[in-house]
Motif scaffolding. Structure first.
Motif, PDB file in Angstrom:
ATOM      1  N   SER A 118       0.803  -1.224   0.000  1.00 55.18           N
ATOM      2  CA  SER A 118       0.000   0.000   0.000  1.00 55.18           C
ATOM      3  C   SER A 118       0.830   1.266   0.000  1.00 55.18           C
ATOM      4  O   SER A 118       0.283   2.378  -0.089  1.00 55.18           O
ATOM      5  CB  SER A 118      -0.930   0.007   1.229  1.00 55.18           C
ATOM      6  OG  SER A 118      -1.787  -1.110   1.217  1.00 55.18           O
ATOM      7  N   ILE A 126      -7.427   3.847   0.391  1.00 53.51           N
ATOM      8  CA  ILE A 126      -7.424   2.840  -0.662  1.00 53.51           C
ATOM      9  C   ILE A 126      -8.826   2.270  -0.851  1.00 53.51           C
ATOM     10  O   ILE A 126      -9.289   2.083  -1.986  1.00 53.51           O
ATOM     11  CB  ILE A 126      -6.420   1.723  -0.341  1.00 53.51           C
ATOM     12  CG1 ILE A 126      -4.999   2.281  -0.440  1.00 53.51           C
ATOM     13  CG2 ILE A 126      -6.600   0.540  -1.300  1.00 53.51           C
ATOM     14  CD1 ILE A 126      -3.916   1.273  -0.144  1.00 53.51           C
ATOM     15  N   TRP A 199      -7.058   7.159  -8.308  1.00 53.40           N
ATOM     16  CA  TRP A 199      -6.145   6.022  -8.388  1.00 53.40           C
ATOM     17  C   TRP A 199      -4.718   6.485  -8.648  1.00 53.40           C
ATOM     18  O   TRP A 199      -3.766   6.043  -7.984  1.00 53.40           O
ATOM     19  CB  TRP A 199      -6.611   5.072  -9.480  1.00 53.40           C
ATOM     20  CG  TRP A 199      -5.666   3.950  -9.802  1.00 53.40           C
ATOM     21  CD1 TRP A 199      -4.793   3.882 -10.845  1.00 53.40           C
ATOM     22  CD2 TRP A 199      -5.498   2.729  -9.068  1.00 53.40           C
ATOM     23  NE1 TRP A 199      -4.096   2.702 -10.820  1.00 53.40           N
ATOM     24  CE2 TRP A 199      -4.514   1.981  -9.740  1.00 53.40           C
ATOM     25  CE3 TRP A 199      -6.091   2.209  -7.921  1.00 53.40           C
ATOM     26  CZ2 TRP A 199      -4.088   0.730  -9.288  1.00 53.40           C
ATOM     27  CZ3 TRP A 199      -5.681   0.959  -7.480  1.00 53.40           C
ATOM     28  CH2 TRP A 199      -4.691   0.242  -8.164  1.00 53.40           C
ATOM     29  N   LEU A 202      -2.658   7.845  -5.709  1.00 54.57           N
ATOM     30  CA  LEU A 202      -2.090   6.926  -4.723  1.00 54.57           C
ATOM     31  C   LEU A 202      -0.613   6.661  -4.983  1.00 54.57           C
ATOM     32  O   LEU A 202       0.120   6.269  -4.076  1.00 54.57           O
ATOM     33  CB  LEU A 202      -2.853   5.595  -4.738  1.00 54.57           C
ATOM     34  CG  LEU A 202      -4.302   5.627  -4.249  1.00 54.57           C
ATOM     35  CD1 LEU A 202      -4.946   4.254  -4.453  1.00 54.57           C
ATOM     36  CD2 LEU A 202      -4.380   6.033  -2.786  1.00 54.57           C
TER      37      LEU A 202
END
Length: 227
Positions: A118, A126, A199, A202
């Protein structure tokens, strides 16, 4: 899929033993699991992925994976089982909670974005991002369902305490799965996911593995009735 627990497993099988492995898996391994601990199982072959195969078993609840009957089954490893274990390479085994789902049914093609690490992003961030992807994917024509898996490492540890083999299998933190009838539709959905700003923000980089698989075989609890 209405269940809330799953075991996802990615691995490579050498082409020289693929036929033998598949016959054993369909005739022996899946029937020994489905109808006991697992309510359904699926077996996949890569269309475009780093792992040659993937299997997915579903449970009514995540805690069902810790049922004494299943943990006892994990301890029963024959010499033949140890030999078959040598067929596998680069295994990744994830004990999952289903934390998001949209749509119904099983597609003949499965798309996967798997997050191995992660990278410091919080679970909340997430989960929110993957659920945004889940909703977006359902808008792609030809996509029937999508769902989000989260690894439960504490359950993996307890399962490994009972296992005779597989302790060195790799793991992953998250996965989003998307199901459709055609490879092109699933690829479009994955492309859409990778272009969504949430997305991209991240910044997971090489921690993400993309894959597309075709369904080889599926087995459910009802298939075992009357046998």
């Amino acid at each position: 899929m209405s269940e809330t627990g799953a075991l996802a497993y990615w691995f490579d099988i050498a082409p020289s033993v693929t036929g033998e492995w598949l016959d054993w898996y369909l005739q022996d391994h899946m029937p020994s699991r489905v109808g006991t601990t697992f309510v359904a199982g699926r077996c996949y072959e890569a269309l475009g992925a780093t792992s040659s195969h993937m299997v997915l078993f579903e449970t009514a609840t995540p805690e069902a994976l810790l049922a004494p009957s299943y943990l006892e089954l994990l301890k029963q490893v024959s010499d033949e089982d140890r030999q078959r274990r040598s067929w596998y390479s680069n295994p990744i085994r994830v004990i999952c909670r289903v934390v998001g789902r949209s749509g119904r049914g099983t597609g003949s093609v499965l798309g996967v974005l798997r997050i191995t690490d992660s990278q410091g992003a919080s679970d909340e961030m997430i989960r929110a991002t993957l659920n945004e992807l889940l909703a977006a994917g359902r808008k792609v024509k030809g996509i029937g369902s999508a769902w989000v898996l989260q690894n439960d490492n504490s359950m993996r540890i307890r399962m490994d305490e009972a296992r005779v083999t597989g302790h060195q299998d790799g793991s992953a933190d998250w996965a989003i799965l998307i199901e459709g009838g055609h490879q092109g539709d699933v690829e479009k959905a994955l492309d859409l996911f990778e272009g969504i700003q949430a997305w991209r923000s991240l910044e997971l980089g090489d921690a993400v593995t993309r894959g597309v698989y075709r369904l080889l075989y599926t087995m459910s609890q009802s298939d075992q009735a009357g046998i």
